[in-house]
Design an enzyme around this catalytic site. Structure first.
Site, PDB file in Angstrom:
ATOM      1  N   LYS A  14      30.076 -24.021  12.028  1.00 18.96           N
ATOM      2  CA  LYS A  14      30.230 -22.737  11.332  1.00 18.96           C
ATOM      3  C   LYS A  14      31.720 -22.383  11.202  1.00 18.96           C
ATOM      4  CE  LYS A  14      25.728 -21.056  12.981  1.00 18.96           C
ATOM      5  NZ  LYS A  14      25.019 -20.015  13.772  1.00 18.96           N
ATOM      6  N   TYR A  54      19.121 -18.914   5.355  1.00 13.38           N
ATOM      7  CA  TYR A  54      18.716 -17.954   6.399  1.00 13.38           C
ATOM      8  C   TYR A  54      17.585 -17.027   5.938  1.00 13.38           C
ATOM      9  CZ  TYR A  54      22.604 -19.367   9.440  1.00 13.38           C
ATOM     10  OH  TYR A  54      23.453 -20.069  10.270  1.00 13.38           O
ATOM     11  N   ASN A 117      28.496 -18.346  17.290  1.00 14.54           N
ATOM     12  CA  ASN A 117      27.985 -19.419  18.163  1.00 14.54           C
ATOM     13  C   ASN A 117      28.282 -20.839  17.663  1.00 14.54           C
ATOM     14  OD1 ASN A 117      26.103 -19.428  16.148  1.00 14.54           O
ATOM     15  ND2 ASN A 117      24.310 -19.165  17.469  1.00 14.54           N
ATOM     16  N   HIS A 120      25.328 -24.815  13.932  1.00 15.73           N
ATOM     17  CA  HIS A 120      23.917 -24.679  13.560  1.00 15.73           C
ATOM     18  C   HIS A 120      23.253 -26.045  13.693  1.00 15.73           C
ATOM     19  CE1 HIS A 120      20.284 -23.856  11.230  1.00 15.73           C
ATOM     20  NE2 HIS A 120      20.487 -25.056  10.689  1.00 15.73           N
ATOM     21  N   GLU A 131      16.610 -27.916   4.951  1.00 14.94           N
ATOM     22  CA  GLU A 131      18.047 -27.624   4.994  1.00 14.94           C
ATOM     23  C   GLU A 131      18.871 -28.767   4.379  1.00 14.94           C
ATOM     24  OE1 GLU A 131      18.573 -26.699   9.146  1.00 14.94           O
ATOM     25  OE2 GLU A 131      17.494 -24.791   8.941  1.00 14.94           O
TER      26      GLU A 131
END
Ligand code: IDP
Length: 154
Positions: A14, A54, A117, A120, A131
């Site tokens: 990310k 998402y 975080n 992914h 995805e």
């Protein structure tokens, strides 16, 4: 079990992971483990892509901030291949909340809060397929013989 080694997952560093300089480490961990990299690109994701990615979180309190965060800079999107890559990949990432991630996992080594975080990883084979199809064109997925494979699998 013949094709189990071809299981695929979608892993993404990310924007915070890119800014924190951990792209190389994430790659290194999957490579060292013995997994096979079949696609990789750096991309600043358009909002429509993130809305699809998402979609399951639409309406949640963190949804809009999440889209802003992931769209705020380039990400490094990857497809990795190997036996049990989806579940092992999730273990390598750690828990969604880095505070609950074991040291030694990516989030456990680099993260503090859920909203930053670092990485992914697909949570099931079905999500992985969805995805991968979202982020990559078929011609961006590489077929190549992994010559170390005979030393990785019995
Ligand atoms: P996962 O990324 O471990 O699969 P999900 O529950 O699918 O976890 O959530 C997707 C992403 O949304 C998380 O990785 C995190 O970036 C963000 N997120 C989830 N819950 C929260 C929260 O409570 N606050 C802020 N961000 C969140």
């Amino acid at each position: 079990m013949a094709n189990a080694k071809n299981e695929r997952t979608f892993i993404m560093v990310k924007p915070d992971g890119v800014q924190r300089g951990v792209v190389g480490d994430v790659l290194h961990r999957f490579e060292r483990r013995g997994y096979k990299l079949v696609a990789l690109k750096m991309i600043q994701a358009p909002k429509v892509l993130l809305e699809s990615h998402y979609a399951e979180h639409k309406g949640k309190k963190f949804y809009e901030p999440l889209l802003t965060y992931i769209g705020s800079g380039p990400v490094v999107a990857m497809v990795w291949e190997g036996l049990n890559i989806v579940s092992v990949g999730r273990k390598m990432l750690g828990a969604t909340d880095p505070a609950k991630s074991e040291p030694g996992t990516i989030r456990g080594d680099y993260g503090i809060v859920t909203g930053r975080n670092i990485v992914h990883g697909s949570d099931s084979e079905t999500s992985a397929q969805r995805e991968i199809d979202l982020w990559f064109r078929p011609d961006e997925i590489n077929q190549w013989p992994h010559t170390a494979e005979k030393w990785i699998y019995e």
